[in-house]
Design a protein around this motif. Structure first.
Motif, PDB file in Angstrom:
ATOM      1  N   ALA A 381       0.828  -1.210   0.000  1.00  0.00           N
ATOM      2  CA  ALA A 381       0.000   0.000   0.000  1.00  0.00           C
ATOM      3  C   ALA A 381       0.863   1.261   0.000  1.00  0.00           C
ATOM      4  O   ALA A 381       0.563   2.247  -0.687  1.00  0.00           O
ATOM      5  N   ARG A 382       1.949   1.242   0.771  1.00  0.00           N
ATOM      6  CA  ARG A 382       2.847   2.398   0.807  1.00  0.00           C
ATOM      7  C   ARG A 382       3.480   2.631  -0.560  1.00  0.00           C
ATOM      8  O   ARG A 382       3.595   3.778  -1.019  1.00  0.00           O
ATOM      9  N   PHE A 383       3.876   1.565  -1.237  1.00  0.00           N
ATOM     10  CA  PHE A 383       4.488   1.674  -2.563  1.00  0.00           C
ATOM     11  C   PHE A 383       3.514   2.296  -3.564  1.00  0.00           C
ATOM     12  O   PHE A 383       3.871   3.213  -4.324  1.00  0.00           O
ATOM     13  N   LEU A 384       2.248   1.823  -3.557  1.00  0.00           N
ATOM     14  CA  LEU A 384       1.251   2.366  -4.485  1.00  0.00           C
ATOM     15  C   LEU A 384       0.943   3.830  -4.177  1.00  0.00           C
ATOM     16  O   LEU A 384       0.792   4.663  -5.094  1.00  0.00           O
ATOM     17  N   THR A 385       0.850   4.165  -2.906  1.00  0.00           N
ATOM     18  CA  THR A 385       0.570   5.545  -2.515  1.00  0.00           C
ATOM     19  C   THR A 385       1.693   6.484  -2.949  1.00  0.00           C
ATOM     20  O   THR A 385       1.444   7.592  -3.444  1.00  0.00           O
ATOM     21  N   LEU A 386       2.922   6.032  -2.790  1.00  0.00           N
ATOM     22  CA  LEU A 386       4.073   6.839  -3.230  1.00  0.00           C
ATOM     23  C   LEU A 386       4.043   7.077  -4.735  1.00  0.00           C
ATOM     24  O   LEU A 386       4.342   8.183  -5.203  1.00  0.00           O
ATOM     25  N   LEU A 387       3.661   6.050  -5.502  1.00  0.00           N
ATOM     26  CA  LEU A 387       3.569   6.218  -6.958  1.00  0.00           C
ATOM     27  C   LEU A 387       2.561   7.309  -7.315  1.00  0.00           C
ATOM     28  O   LEU A 387       2.820   8.160  -8.173  1.00  0.00           O
ATOM     29  N   LEU A 388       1.402   7.290  -6.664  1.00  0.00           N
ATOM     30  CA  LEU A 388       0.368   8.282  -6.961  1.00  0.00           C
ATOM     31  C   LEU A 388       0.801   9.684  -6.536  1.00  0.00           C
ATOM     32  O   LEU A 388       0.565  10.661  -7.264  1.00  0.00           O
TER      33      LEU A 388
END
Length: 410
Positions: A381-388
């Motif tokens: 979830a942290r990885f996806l949030t950082l991408l956005l």
């Protein structure tokens, strides 16, 4: 706007969801259902030796459980669960059984080790052999062999004289373990069984012969039957409740937390799929308590996302940038999430260690769900949030559930 990061985000999500869509139907179909979902019966046996005064050893208890499992297999029962408990108990779970009384009668009979001639005549029994005398050794070609010793030398002499040059089959119930050829008349009550065995095969045969002198009697201590219709109804109602609850949770996350809620929904769905994958990989049996632990795990996963999202909102209100708020919020929430998960894992381990049956199933599912929840709902979830966030597509605090009026100046 960073197009590469946006494309990477959607590519990852599409790949994950494609994998979920392709594999989920087969995974659901392959999940083993326990008797409380499939129907069947469960029996708890208390074990005692047939001959008074003889001990119930861990080896004899384990061998008896193996015999019961083989009997259930021979009756065509799919994937029976037979486990030992304590020093003198065996729990048998048989799902999908229609002729319960007949199966119970066959299962309850003591395992019998016999030595038979080519015509099927029972020449000797397991109790004819000296207890613990069977040993594994090696012949001149360094091949494993089993040395045995009988109690009645004269009886053994007559048997070997009768069957010289013929096979003497060794059977556990109706399952043939070996059929060595009688090479000569044996008068000293000792013999060796040789053949094309591996060491493990020879060792198992040795254990069976030694334990064959200790047949055990089974007494039913507890029994429970679940009808197939009732089990199927329980499964349908539980799955329906779980789906409704999960949909409501995902809607709640999307409405109240916006971008973190979207990421949380993706990670929670991924978590549920991975749990199914692990269940299939370890060949676990799903029971009602297991489903309860599964749904409870979704609640724990949501909790992890809510803690992180609230921390991020606090950082945004303090006047930090979106990226700084995400990093600081994730860092501060990580300790809280891990503290809660570690204590839950400890509780699950204790339940698994001291519990039995359905309790152990609940504990195992709980521990697996916690590990997968940390992987998906913290790191993924942290990885996806950082991408956005780094894509600069969602720059405004309102996308993270924070109004402009709530932000304080640094």
């Amino acid at each position: 706007m960073d197009i590469k990061r946006i494309v990477a985000f959607f590519a990852i999500v599409l790949i994950v969801f494609a994998a979920i869509g392709v594999t989920s139907p087969q995974l659901v179909k392959q999940v083993k259902l326990g008797l409380d979902l499939k129907g069947g019966f469960e029996i708890l046996y208390v074990v005692e030796p047939i001959e008074p005064g003889k001990p119930v050893t861990p080896e004899s208890l384990k061998q008896t459980a193996i015999s019961l499992e083989k009997r259930a297999d021979s009756l065509g029962i799919a994937e029976p669960e037979v486990t030992t408990e304590g020093s003198d108990r065996i729990r048998v779970k048989l799902a999908g059984v229609s002729n319960e009384e007949e199966v119970r009668k066959i299962i309850k009979e003591p395992a019998q080790l016999t030595f038979r001639g080519p015509d099927g005549t029972k020449e000797m029994l397991g109790s004819d052999f000296v207890e613990g005398a069977a040993q594994v050794g090696f012949d001149q070609q360094n091949r494993p062999m089993i040395s045995i010793e009988v109690k009645d030398k004269e009886k053994f002499r007559k048997v070997t004289e009768k069957l010289i040059g013929q096979p003497l089959g060794i059977y556990l119930d109706e399952h043939q373990l070996s059929a060595p050829i009688v090479q000569q008349v044996l008068t000293d009550g000792k013999a060796t069984i040789s053949g094309n065995y591996t060491y493990d095969e020879a060792n198992k045969l040795k254990d069976t012969i030694n334990l064959g002198a200790l047949p055990l009697k089974l007494t039913e201590k507890y029994t429970q039957s679940v009808g197939a219709t009732l089990g199927q109804l329980s499964l349908q109602e539980t799955v329906k409740a779980g789906l409704v609850g999960s949909v409501l949770i995902l809607l709640f996350m999307l409405i109240f937390y916006r971008v973190p809620g979207l990421v949380a929904s993706i990670s929670i769905i991924t978590y549920a799929w991975l749990l199914l994958v692990v269940f299939d990989w370890i060949n676990a049996t799903l029971t009602l308590p297991g489903i309860a632990a599964f749904i409870l795990g979704i609640g724990v996963a949501v909790d992890a996302n809510i803690i992180t999202a609230e921390r991020i909102k606090e950082e945004i209100r303090s006047g930090k940038s979106i990226l700084s708020s995400m990093k600081a919020g994730s860092k501060h929430s990580f300790r809280t999430i891990m503290d809660a998960n570690i204590t839950n894992i400890i509780s699950g381990f204790v339940l698994f260690y001291i519990g039995n049956g359905a309790i152990r199933g609940f504990a195992l599912t709980t521990m697996l769900s916690i590990v997968l929840s940390v992987i998906t709902n913290v790191f993924f979830a942290r990885f996806l949030t950082l991408l956005l966030i780094r894509s600069n597509l969602f720059k405004k605090p309102v996308y993270f559930g924070v109004k402009e009026s709530e932000i304080r100046e640094l």
